[in-house]
Motif scaffolding. Structure first.
Motif, PDB file in Angstrom:
ATOM      1  N   GLU A   2      -0.430   3.041  -1.731  1.00 45.28           N
ATOM      2  CA  GLU A   2      -1.140   1.772  -1.577  1.00 45.28           C
ATOM      3  C   GLU A   2      -0.636   1.063  -0.321  1.00 45.28           C
ATOM      4  OE1 GLU A   2      -1.497   0.593  -6.321  1.00 45.28           O
ATOM      5  OE2 GLU A   2       0.180  -0.153  -5.127  1.00 45.28           O
ATOM      6  N   GLY A   3      -1.519   0.311   0.338  1.00 47.14           N
ATOM      7  CA  GLY A   3      -1.123  -0.535   1.452  1.00 47.14           C
ATOM      8  C   GLY A   3      -0.910  -1.963   0.982  1.00 47.14           C
ATOM      9  N   GLU A   4       0.189  -2.573   1.414  1.00 47.00           N
ATOM     10  CA  GLU A   4       0.550  -3.906   0.930  1.00 47.00           C
ATOM     11  C   GLU A   4       1.179  -4.743   2.042  1.00 47.00           C
ATOM     12  OE1 GLU A   4       2.750  -3.914  -2.699  1.00 47.00           O
ATOM     13  OE2 GLU A   4       1.814  -2.080  -3.452  1.00 47.00           O
ATOM     14  N   ILE A   5       1.325  -6.020   1.779  1.00 44.50           N
ATOM     15  CA  ILE A   5       2.082  -6.921   2.647  1.00 44.50           C
ATOM     16  C   ILE A   5       3.423  -7.191   1.972  1.00 44.50           C
ATOM     17  CG2 ILE A   5       2.211  -9.229   3.655  1.00 44.50           C
ATOM     18  CD1 ILE A   5      -0.869  -9.191   3.768  1.00 44.50           C
ATOM     19  N   ALA A   6       4.504  -6.961   2.703  1.00 39.77           N
ATOM     20  CA  ALA A   6       5.848  -7.185   2.166  1.00 39.77           C
ATOM     21  C   ALA A   6       6.396  -8.510   2.675  1.00 39.77           C
ATOM     22  CB  ALA A   6       6.774  -6.047   2.564  1.00 39.77           C
ATOM     23  N   LEU A  50       3.855   0.394   2.875  1.00 47.47           N
ATOM     24  CA  LEU A  50       3.215   1.394   2.034  1.00 47.47           C
ATOM     25  C   LEU A  50       4.058   1.520   0.773  1.00 47.47           C
ATOM     26  CD1 LEU A  50       2.386   4.237   4.601  1.00 47.47           C
ATOM     27  CD2 LEU A  50       0.739   2.686   3.505  1.00 47.47           C
ATOM     28  N   GLU A  51       3.420   1.443  -0.374  1.00 47.19           N
ATOM     29  CA  GLU A  51       4.126   1.737  -1.611  1.00 47.19           C
ATOM     30  C   GLU A  51       3.638   3.079  -2.122  1.00 47.19           C
ATOM     31  OE1 GLU A  51       5.171   0.316  -6.119  1.00 47.19           O
ATOM     32  OE2 GLU A  51       3.673  -0.829  -5.013  1.00 47.19           O
ATOM     33  N   ILE A  52       4.573   3.980  -2.369  1.00 39.42           N
ATOM     34  CA  ILE A  52       4.240   5.266  -2.973  1.00 39.42           C
ATOM     35  C   ILE A  52       4.522   5.119  -4.461  1.00 39.42           C
ATOM     36  CG2 ILE A  52       4.695   7.737  -3.027  1.00 39.42           C
ATOM     37  CD1 ILE A  52       5.627   5.675   0.038  1.00 39.42           C
ATOM     38  N   VAL A  53       3.466   4.910  -5.212  1.00 42.75           N
ATOM     39  CA  VAL A  53       3.625   4.729  -6.655  1.00 42.75           C
ATOM     40  C   VAL A  53       3.695   6.103  -7.319  1.00 42.75           C
ATOM     41  CG1 VAL A  53       2.554   2.458  -6.755  1.00 42.75           C
ATOM     42  CG2 VAL A  53       1.120   4.482  -6.938  1.00 42.75           C
ATOM     43  N   ASP A  54       4.340   6.138  -8.473  1.00 44.50           N
ATOM     44  CA  ASP A  54       4.487   7.386  -9.211  1.00 44.50           C
ATOM     45  C   ASP A  54       4.580   7.017 -10.683  1.00 44.50           C
ATOM     46  OD1 ASP A  54       4.707  10.084  -9.577  1.00 44.50           O
ATOM     47  OD2 ASP A  54       6.746  10.274  -8.806  1.00 44.50           O
ATOM     48  N   SER A  55       4.265   7.955 -11.543  1.00 43.17           N
ATOM     49  CA  SER A  55       4.327   7.682 -12.976  1.00 43.17           C
ATOM     50  C   SER A  55       5.044   8.800 -13.699  1.00 43.17           C
ATOM     51  CB  SER A  55       2.914   7.511 -13.556  1.00 43.17           C
ATOM     52  OG  SER A  55       2.980   7.242 -14.939  1.00 43.17           O
ATOM     53  N   ARG A  56       5.973   8.400 -14.550  1.00 41.85           N
ATOM     54  CA  ARG A  56       6.647   9.361 -15.399  1.00 41.85           C
ATOM     55  C   ARG A  56       5.841   9.619 -16.673  1.00 41.85           C
ATOM     56  NH1 ARG A  56       8.657   7.411 -10.877  1.00 41.85           N
ATOM     57  NH2 ARG A  56       8.562   5.388 -11.922  1.00 41.85           N
ATOM     58  N   ILE A  57       4.684   8.938 -16.786  1.00 42.90           N
ATOM     59  CA  ILE A  57       3.768   9.145 -17.909  1.00 42.90           C
ATOM     60  C   ILE A  57       2.755  10.212 -17.501  1.00 42.90           C
ATOM     61  CG2 ILE A  57       2.127   8.075 -19.485  1.00 42.90           C
ATOM     62  CD1 ILE A  57       5.000   6.963 -19.687  1.00 42.90           C
ATOM     63  N   SER A 100      -5.940  -2.615  -1.588  1.00 40.65           N
ATOM     64  CA  SER A 100      -7.079  -1.722  -1.825  1.00 40.65           C
ATOM     65  C   SER A 100      -6.666  -0.689  -2.857  1.00 40.65           C
ATOM     66  CB  SER A 100      -7.517  -1.042  -0.516  1.00 40.65           C
ATOM     67  OG  SER A 100      -6.470  -0.257   0.006  1.00 40.65           O
ATOM     68  N   GLY A 101      -7.533   0.280  -3.115  1.00 38.89           N
ATOM     69  CA  GLY A 101      -7.251   1.266  -4.141  1.00 38.89           C
ATOM     70  C   GLY A 101      -6.158   2.246  -3.752  1.00 38.89           C
ATOM     71  N   MET A 102      -5.625   2.937  -4.772  1.00 37.77           N
ATOM     72  CA  MET A 102      -4.598   3.953  -4.555  1.00 37.77           C
ATOM     73  C   MET A 102      -5.233   5.228  -3.990  1.00 37.77           C
ATOM     74  SD  MET A 102      -2.166   3.630  -7.942  1.00 37.77           S
ATOM     75  CE  MET A 102      -3.490   3.864  -9.125  1.00 37.77           C
ATOM     76  N   VAL A 103      -4.478   5.900  -3.121  1.00 41.40           N
ATOM     77  CA  VAL A 103      -4.925   7.163  -2.539  1.00 41.40           C
ATOM     78  C   VAL A 103      -4.015   8.279  -3.046  1.00 41.40           C
ATOM     79  CG1 VAL A 103      -5.167   8.468  -0.392  1.00 41.40           C
ATOM     80  CG2 VAL A 103      -5.839   6.060  -0.464  1.00 41.40           C
ATOM     81  N   VAL A 104      -4.611   9.301  -3.637  1.00 38.87           N
ATOM     82  CA  VAL A 104      -3.839  10.460  -4.099  1.00 38.87           C
ATOM     83  C   VAL A 104      -3.412  11.272  -2.876  1.00 38.87           C
ATOM     84  CG1 VAL A 104      -3.898  12.580  -5.463  1.00 38.87           C
ATOM     85  CG2 VAL A 104      -5.102  10.531  -6.272  1.00 38.87           C
ATOM     86  N   VAL A 105      -2.153  11.696  -2.846  1.00 37.82           N
ATOM     87  CA  VAL A 105      -1.644  12.424  -1.678  1.00 37.82           C
ATOM     88  C   VAL A 105      -1.238  13.842  -2.053  1.00 37.82           C
ATOM     89  CG1 VAL A 105      -0.914  10.412  -0.371  1.00 37.82           C
ATOM     90  CG2 VAL A 105       0.643  11.417  -2.037  1.00 37.82           C
ATOM     91  N   ASN A 106      -1.260  14.707  -1.045  1.00 38.41           N
ATOM     92  CA  ASN A 106      -0.893  16.113  -1.191  1.00 38.41           C
ATOM     93  C   ASN A 106       0.009  16.514  -0.037  1.00 38.41           C
ATOM     94  OD1 ASN A 106      -2.695  16.969  -3.516  1.00 38.41           O
ATOM     95  ND2 ASN A 106      -4.213  16.117  -2.107  1.00 38.41           N
ATOM     96  N   PRO A 107       0.749  17.617  -0.173  1.00 35.45           N
ATOM     97  CA  PRO A 107       1.579  18.092   0.932  1.00 35.45           C
ATOM     98  C   PRO A 107       0.741  18.267   2.201  1.00 35.45           C
ATOM     99  CG  PRO A 107       2.110  19.294  -1.062  1.00 35.45           C
ATOM    100  CD  PRO A 107       0.909  18.459  -1.381  1.00 35.45           C
ATOM    101  N   GLY A 108       1.296  17.816   3.330  1.00 32.81           N
ATOM    102  CA  GLY A 108       0.580  17.909   4.598  1.00 32.81           C
ATOM    103  C   GLY A 108      -0.131  16.635   4.997  1.00 32.81           C
ATOM    104  N   THR A 120      -1.397   6.268   6.977  1.00 33.00           N
ATOM    105  CA  THR A 120      -1.098   5.152   7.877  1.00 33.00           C
ATOM    106  C   THR A 120      -1.898   3.928   7.447  1.00 33.00           C
ATOM    107  OG1 THR A 120      -0.697   6.634   9.748  1.00 33.00           O
ATOM    108  CG2 THR A 120      -1.181   4.331  10.264  1.00 33.00           C
ATOM    109  N   ALA A 121      -1.242   2.795   7.384  1.00 29.70           N
ATOM    110  CA  ALA A 121      -1.928   1.529   7.120  1.00 29.70           C
ATOM    111  C   ALA A 121      -1.829   0.672   8.372  1.00 29.70           C
ATOM    112  CB  ALA A 121      -1.305   0.808   5.934  1.00 29.70           C
ATOM    113  N   ARG A 122      -2.988   0.228   8.869  1.00 28.26           N
ATOM    114  CA  ARG A 122      -3.036  -0.650  10.030  1.00 28.26           C
ATOM    115  C   ARG A 122      -3.482  -2.044   9.592  1.00 28.26           C
ATOM    116  NH1 ARG A 122      -6.207   3.652  13.934  1.00 28.26           N
ATOM    117  NH2 ARG A 122      -4.409   5.036  14.333  1.00 28.26           N
TER     118      ARG A 122
END
Length: 259
Positions: A104-108, A136-143, A233-241, A245-247
């Protein structure tokens, strides 16, 4: 502390270490409350601090009305940020170190004064903020499979994973937080766009909510802490490779790579 809190805290820690998702806590115990979930979160944060990790800030989640409706809640949630979660701008994250990451892209907000609720206002937040930067926050779930309800994500440290700070430190007086535009790029292609108002109308409103909610647990937002104010904005699923970038208008950009 109840045995329920200790049991669920241990299950989440084990899932994080083994990188294997567990059944939703709300399925195992449909009676679990949000308050109990926050104590589960605090139990695991205390354990990690005792092991030598340091709290460097907080994150706010569920700031989007659409996401709140999806989970059947009417307020955000929060989690703790630890020094072990920091990734350098432009750095690399190895996907095997996470379970099911999304970005996710955020303001810190970086604080220069303590904030302690209740009754913290947006003006208090603006006066307590040293500067803001893109994040950028990389969210993750242990659920398992992200099948979460509010107590699930709260207990799981608000589905925290990692975070990246970038751009240039910018004083709030020099920008309009509500109208701050953002473009989130995945491998150079536009994944989604957002604006500051997507986070409860104003990201500073999110920080005020956080300070007041933390007062329930006698926790203070401290000078120097990083506050991730919520997704624009919405979360983006990521994969290796992938490169993400958030502008941001005026704030610059922040990026991270996945391997």
């Amino acid at each position: 502390m109840t045995s329920k809190i200790e049991k669920f805290a241990a299950k989440l820690l084990e899932a994080e270490k083994k990188r294997v998702g567990i059944n939703p806590l709300t399925v195992v115990d449909p009676e679990i409350t949000v308050d109990e979930a926050y104590y589960i979160q605090l139990e695991n944060i205390k354990k990690k601090v005792a092991e030598g990790q340091k709290i460097v800030g907080k994150k706010i989640g569920l700031t989007s009305v659409a996401v709140q409706k999806m989970l059947g809640v009417d307020e955000p949630d929060y989690g703790h940020l630890l020094d072990s979660m920091v990734v350098e701008n432009g750095g690399t994250i190895f996907c095997e170190t996470m379970l099911q990451p999304k970005v996710e892209g955020e303001i810190a907000f970086i604080l220069k004064k303590d904030l302690k609720g209740p009754n913290v206002t947006v003006l208090d937040v603006l006066q307590a903020t040293d500067y803001v930067v893109p994040a950028l926050e990389i969210v993750d779930s242990r659920i398992q499979d992200w099948k979460i309800k509010l107590p699930d994500t709260v207990a799981d440290n608000a589905s925290s994973g990692l975070f990246v700070l970038g751009g240039k430190p910018t004083k709030i007086k020099d920008i309009n937080l509500e109208l701050m535009g953002m473009v989130l790029l995945q491998n150079g292609e536009v994944a989604n766009t957002g604006v500051g108002a997507a986070a409860l109308g104003n990201p500073a409103t999110c920080v005020a909510w956080l300070a007041n909610r933390l007062a329930d647990y006698d926790i203070t937002l401290k000078a120097g802490e990083v506050i991730l104010s919520g997704a624009l904005s919405g979360m983006v699923v990521v994969n290796p490779g992938d490169n993400i970038t958030a502008r941001f208008a005026y704030l610059g950009q922040v990026s991270v790579n996945f391997k």
